[in-house]
Design a protein around this motif. Sequence first.
Motif, mmCIF file in Angstrom:
data_model
loop_
_atom_site.group_PDB
_atom_site.id
_atom_site.type_symbol
_atom_site.label_atom_id
_atom_site.label_comp_id
_atom_site.label_asym_id
_atom_site.label_seq_id
_atom_site.Cartn_x
_atom_site.Cartn_y
_atom_site.Cartn_z
ATOM 1 N N ALA A 353 0.834 -1.205 0.000
ATOM 2 C CA ALA A 353 0.000 0.000 0.000
ATOM 3 C C ALA A 353 0.865 1.249 0.000
ATOM 4 N N GLN A 354 0.552 2.172 -0.916
ATOM 5 C CA GLN A 354 1.302 3.417 -1.057
ATOM 6 C C GLN A 354 0.540 4.521 -0.307
ATOM 7 N N THR A 355 1.042 4.892 0.850
ATOM 8 C CA THR A 355 0.361 5.873 1.691
ATOM 9 C C THR A 355 1.083 7.207 1.625
ATOM 10 N N PRO A 356 0.403 8.274 1.165
ATOM 11 C CA PRO A 356 1.065 9.578 1.088
ATOM 12 C C PRO A 356 1.137 10.246 2.466
ATOM 13 N N VAL A 357 2.269 10.883 2.733
ATOM 14 C CA VAL A 357 2.487 11.583 4.004
ATOM 15 C C VAL A 357 2.940 13.006 3.691
ATOM 16 N N ALA A 358 2.298 13.970 4.335
ATOM 17 C CA ALA A 358 2.663 15.375 4.132
ATOM 18 C C ALA A 358 3.869 15.729 4.979
ATOM 19 N N ARG A 424 3.464 6.506 -10.145
ATOM 20 C CA ARG A 424 3.016 5.198 -10.636
ATOM 21 C C ARG A 424 4.070 4.120 -10.417
ATOM 22 N N GLN A 425 5.214 4.481 -9.822
ATOM 23 C CA GLN A 425 6.237 3.504 -9.472
ATOM 24 C C GLN A 425 6.497 3.574 -7.968
ATOM 25 N N CYS A 426 6.798 2.428 -7.393
ATOM 26 C CA CYS A 426 7.069 2.351 -5.959
ATOM 27 C C CYS A 426 8.375 3.074 -5.647
ATOM 28 N N PRO A 427 8.405 3.981 -4.672
ATOM 29 C CA PRO A 427 9.635 4.711 -4.358
ATOM 30 C C PRO A 427 10.716 3.837 -3.731
ATOM 31 N N GLU A 428 10.338 2.662 -3.239
ATOM 32 C CA GLU A 428 11.314 1.777 -2.598
ATOM 33 C C GLU A 428 12.019 0.867 -3.589
ATOM 34 N N CYS A 429 11.261 0.319 -4.568
ATOM 35 C CA CYS A 429 11.865 -0.679 -5.460
ATOM 36 C C CYS A 429 11.713 -0.349 -6.939
ATOM 37 N N GLU A 439 -10.883 -0.048 -5.047
ATOM 38 C CA GLU A 439 -10.011 0.254 -3.923
ATOM 39 C C GLU A 439 -9.552 1.705 -3.967
ATOM 40 N N ALA A 440 -9.327 2.278 -2.786
ATOM 41 C CA ALA A 440 -8.829 3.647 -2.698
ATOM 42 C C ALA A 440 -7.311 3.688 -2.650
ATOM 43 N N VAL A 441 -6.695 2.517 -2.450
ATOM 44 C CA VAL A 441 -5.249 2.456 -2.220
ATOM 45 C C VAL A 441 -4.536 1.925 -3.449
ATOM 46 N N ARG A 442 -3.434 2.559 -3.794
ATOM 47 C CA ARG A 442 -2.564 2.075 -4.857
ATOM 48 C C ARG A 442 -1.492 1.191 -4.218
ATOM 49 N N ARG A 443 -1.141 0.074 -4.860
ATOM 50 C CA ARG A 443 -0.212 -0.876 -4.259
ATOM 51 C C ARG A 443 0.941 -1.215 -5.194
ATOM 52 N N CYS A 444 2.104 -1.416 -4.601
ATOM 53 C CA CYS A 444 3.287 -1.871 -5.337
ATOM 54 C C CYS A 444 3.129 -3.345 -5.668
ATOM 55 N N ILE A 445 3.455 -3.727 -6.914
ATOM 56 C CA ILE A 445 3.324 -5.127 -7.317
ATOM 57 C C ILE A 445 4.620 -5.891 -7.082
ATOM 58 N N GLY A 446 5.613 -5.238 -6.475
ATOM 59 C CA GLY A 446 6.902 -5.887 -6.277
ATOM 60 C C GLY A 446 6.900 -7.029 -5.291
ATOM 61 N N GLY A 447 5.881 -7.058 -4.411
ATOM 62 C CA GLY A 447 5.803 -8.143 -3.433
ATOM 63 C C GLY A 447 7.046 -8.222 -2.564
ATOM 64 N N LEU A 448 7.481 -9.438 -2.286
ATOM 65 C CA LEU A 448 8.626 -9.639 -1.395
ATOM 66 C C LEU A 448 9.944 -9.186 -2.008
ATOM 67 N N SER A 449 9.930 -8.873 -3.306
ATOM 68 C CA SER A 449 11.148 -8.330 -3.908
ATOM 69 C C SER A 449 11.315 -6.846 -3.587
ATOM 70 N N CYS A 450 10.267 -6.214 -3.043
ATOM 71 C CA CYS A 450 10.336 -4.814 -2.619
ATOM 72 C C CYS A 450 10.937 -4.764 -1.218
ATOM 73 N N SER A 451 12.008 -4.000 -1.048
ATOM 74 C CA SER A 451 12.740 -4.016 0.223
ATOM 75 C C SER A 451 11.863 -3.619 1.401
ATOM 76 N N LYS A 452 11.002 -2.627 1.212
ATOM 77 C CA LYS A 452 10.148 -2.181 2.317
ATOM 78 C C LYS A 452 9.111 -3.234 2.654
#
Length: 720
Positions: A353-358, A424-429, A439-452
């Motif tokens: 889940a990609q959660t924006p933080v101000a 549109r890309q995960c900032p971690e991977c 759904e209201a949430v955008r999600r990274c498709i990297g799964g366990l390959s995403c470090s976060k």
Amino acid sequence: MFAHAAQQPPAAPADADLAAAAAEISTLRTEIARHNGLYHGDDAPEITDSEFDALVRRHEALERSFPALARADAPTTTVGAPPKAGFRKVAHARPMLSLENAFSEEEVREFAARCRSALGLPPTAPLSFAAEPKIDGLSLDLRYENGQLVHALTRGDGAVGEDVTANVRTITDIPQNLPHPFPQILEVRGEVYMTKDGLASLNIDRAAQGRDPYPNCRNAAAGAVRQKDPAKTAARPLRFYAYATGELSEPIGDTQMRQLATFARLGFVTNPHSTACPQVDDLLAAYQRIHTLRPDLPYDIDGVVYKVDEVALQAQLGNVSRTPRWAIAHKFPAERVVTRLEAIDIQVGRTGAQTPVARLTPVFVGGVTVSNATLHNEDEITRKDLRVGDLVIVERAGDVIPAVIGVADSDEDRSVRAPYSFPRQCPECGSDTVRGEDEAVRRCIGGLSCSKQRVTRLIHMISRPALDINGFGSEAIAEFVEARLISEPADIFRLHTRRGDLLSRKGWGEASVDKLLSSIEEKRRSPLNRALYCLGIHQVGQTASRDIARQYTSHSAVRALIDRLLGERRAALDAAGGTLDQKSLDRLHETLAKQIGIAGIGPEIVRSLLNFFDDSDNARMADELAAEMIIEDVVYVTASSPITGMTIVFTGSLETMTRDEAEAEAQKLGAKTSGSVSAKTSILVYGPGAGSKLAKAESLRVRTMTEAEWRLFIAPPGVS
């Protein structure tokens, strides 16, 4: 939640309205349960109290309008969150309930009117109340036997708490021994808190150590009480206010105010702003007075608690679900300030889940300096038209994490700032992100390959509802990932090969390393439902994992099912030229869900399950984890058991098994299980905290058993 005044039943809703309400209620229940866990279990809330209260109130409104959608196990009926791993679990002698909230004078007057009505008093009859500040800290239950402190428990889920006795003994406000006279059994309930000055001093020390500051007094107090080392708790400036009783061997006062006086005589600190209020107008006056004092108080408060003063009347009023009828919390309005939105960062959660933080220009609000705030999701940013560089309104309600309410009025020309475009890309991977149609949430498709995701999923894997590896916390996971001792789930069960590397790390001696490795080894053999749930697949929660395990009974059968469904989905996509429109894809997942044949396993769960295993890295890591474990089959033995053919209901807080484990065991022995008591119920098995189900069973003359009696009843001949 406190039952409101009776209303006329709504007209029968149209199917479309009912379907829309069902979808919204499902989303609300998921969000409410998640935020409950974050606040009570992890001390890491993501939204403000007022935003959480708004979710709960919307849920209640929908249930009132659509009674057919009401559920007894909805998260609005629960208290707190399950106790965390790492502390001994102890059942409360009496449940620690939550409070209904009021937000207006009208709701306070309605509360008083309901109390009078339930007591059979006329509207103008006198009814005295007590009012006291609502401290924003960690609720605690202290049990004294013969004047000696024997244990201290956190609220936990209201029925079972964490044993934090060793840490609590270091708090000077909490007496170890009581002066005579005292009851043989006395449970004192109150709030552990930290003063604002104490928090400031603690954060100065943390900054000097290069550590992040605590955002508020509550988090700091809760974190201190849950330290593994009591010496660390002792170093924190913790205080305690006593305000209620639990189990008593004899009364300590016939009113709330006299109970507080007894607490003071026994050596406890009570709040000096607690006061008796003969009338509702006195309650509201106390609220205004305490609200005025709030900025100058040395501790954080988020409202005023009102209680019927006479203890006998409290008992007569009783409780409703998770809340007492005789008490309510009148919450303060949110505090707002204006500051600059400097940037929008994206945080990545366990399921991608990609959660924006101000990121804000630091501003003082509600007693703390705020530099970041939640933005929830991309729709909220678009709806509020937030742009980096804007002056924004920040609200901090309930002294928890602040939120950006909207753009502040100003003379600035906002046209020079471009509207925010959600990445549109995960900032971690760097993997693509996707957003489901519903759904209201955008999600990274990297799964366990995403470090976060890897770190957060590993933390989920060892958590209590998953593999429940004692003594293995989130800090250790993060440390081991950073040191490259683990990088994927199977590595946890390979840690025994890195014992030397573990011993070389600061703070890890032979005793702690061997204890950790022993705990890991104990969970190498785990039930199928936990092995599936520990993967942290979006939408595949504890209930879905349990139901799939019960239906397919073995890991090999579940894996074969997934491979078969994946094959059918790939074939359908190939036949359509590689892509399907959303409606066709939804129909495909609905068809596959019907093949699974489990009530409650619908197209959304199937889509998430298949998306996870369709990723080659995810599938490989899941299979490697399975190869390191001994995943126990679900075995049903239904021949000749004392309970074959019976209907069993479990209630209360079971101490030797979870509710799911108890039901699975009963089903293995040929019984049916149910969540409600009726004349068809054969046996009700109850633990501490049993309430209405036990009372109903007794009224229907259904056979009842304690957990210990149940164990003896189902034990094979010759086993005791």
